[in-house]
Design a protein around this motif. Structure first.
Motif, mmCIF file in Angstrom:
data_model
loop_
_atom_site.group_PDB
_atom_site.id
_atom_site.type_symbol
_atom_site.label_atom_id
_atom_site.label_comp_id
_atom_site.label_asym_id
_atom_site.label_seq_id
_atom_site.Cartn_x
_atom_site.Cartn_y
_atom_site.Cartn_z
ATOM 1 N N ARG A 128 0.685 -1.154 -0.082
ATOM 2 C CA ARG A 128 -0.005 -0.175 -0.006
ATOM 3 C C ARG A 128 0.755 1.380 -0.157
ATOM 4 N NH1 ARG A 128 -5.504 -0.834 1.411
ATOM 5 N NH2 ARG A 128 -5.423 -3.057 2.011
ATOM 6 N N LEU A 129 0.638 2.214 -0.841
ATOM 7 C CA LEU A 129 1.129 3.425 -0.846
ATOM 8 C C LEU A 129 0.320 4.478 0.297
ATOM 9 C CD1 LEU A 129 3.194 5.176 -2.434
ATOM 10 C CD2 LEU A 129 1.327 5.791 -4.218
ATOM 11 N N LEU A 130 0.962 4.541 1.601
ATOM 12 C CA LEU A 130 0.211 4.944 2.554
ATOM 13 C C LEU A 130 0.785 6.636 2.874
ATOM 14 C CD1 LEU A 130 0.657 1.946 5.101
ATOM 15 C CD2 LEU A 130 -1.327 2.788 3.757
ATOM 16 N N THR A 131 0.718 7.352 1.867
ATOM 17 C CA THR A 131 1.052 8.618 1.708
ATOM 18 C C THR A 131 0.166 9.492 2.516
ATOM 19 O OG1 THR A 131 0.070 9.140 -0.265
ATOM 20 C CG2 THR A 131 2.389 8.451 -0.407
ATOM 21 N N ASP A 132 0.624 10.603 2.823
ATOM 22 C CA ASP A 132 -0.389 11.598 3.672
ATOM 23 C C ASP A 132 -0.047 12.971 3.033
ATOM 24 O OD1 ASP A 132 1.986 12.274 4.849
ATOM 25 O OD2 ASP A 132 1.541 11.253 6.817
ATOM 26 N N GLU A 133 -0.411 13.974 3.696
ATOM 27 C CA GLU A 133 -0.334 15.358 3.377
ATOM 28 C C GLU A 133 0.932 15.994 3.340
ATOM 29 O OE1 GLU A 133 -1.884 15.254 7.297
ATOM 30 O OE2 GLU A 133 -3.012 14.819 5.433
ATOM 31 N N GLY A 134 1.967 15.139 4.296
ATOM 32 C CA GLY A 134 3.121 15.581 4.307
ATOM 33 C C GLY A 134 4.200 14.599 3.496
ATOM 34 N N SER A 135 3.674 14.020 2.491
ATOM 35 C CA SER A 135 4.603 13.215 1.616
ATOM 36 C C SER A 135 4.711 13.650 0.453
ATOM 37 C CB SER A 135 3.718 11.776 1.241
ATOM 38 O OG SER A 135 3.390 11.089 2.185
#
Length: 114
Positions: free
Chosen positions: A107-114
């Motif tokens: 899974r690509l578990l990115t967030d707003e800080g990625s």
């Protein structure tokens, strides 16, 4: 450390005559690992396993140059391989629309800080 950096590497090439595509993808994989991005932040798609191809004179190894270092090795974490490398799996990975049974490492578990 790269706590918010992710890498998605995709090699859709199949068959022995596309060996260089797999080698190039593995070279980038090694480079980003060397730069400090851990495997849990790298998603690697490899459509063909050149290391185990019967035509490979150096079984279990992949090289980008004849005198180069083995790019495959024991510590390569391939997340999607062979027939798992599909447009559907790529789009689902990028958009986060995977089914519940897909493990965390895929899974690509990115967030707003990625």
């Amino acid at each position: 450390p790269h706590t918010s950096t992710w890498a998605l590497l995709v090699c859709t090439s199949r068959y022995w005559f596309n060996y260089r595509h797999v080698a190039n993808t593995l070279a980038v994989y090694r480079t980003i690992k060397r730069l400090g991005i851990p495997d849990d932040r790298i998603i690697l798609f490899l459509a063909d396993d050149m290391a185990c191809n019967p035509r490979n004179a150096k079984a279990g190894c992949v090289y980008s140059t004849p005198q180069g270092h083995d790019l495959y090795g024991e510590d390569v974490e391939v997340d999607f391989r062979g027939k798992e490398v599909t447009a559907e799996n790529l789009v689902r990975t990028i958009t986060g629309r995977q089914t519940e049974d897909v493990p965390r490492n895929r899974r690509l578990l990115t967030d707003e800080g990625s």
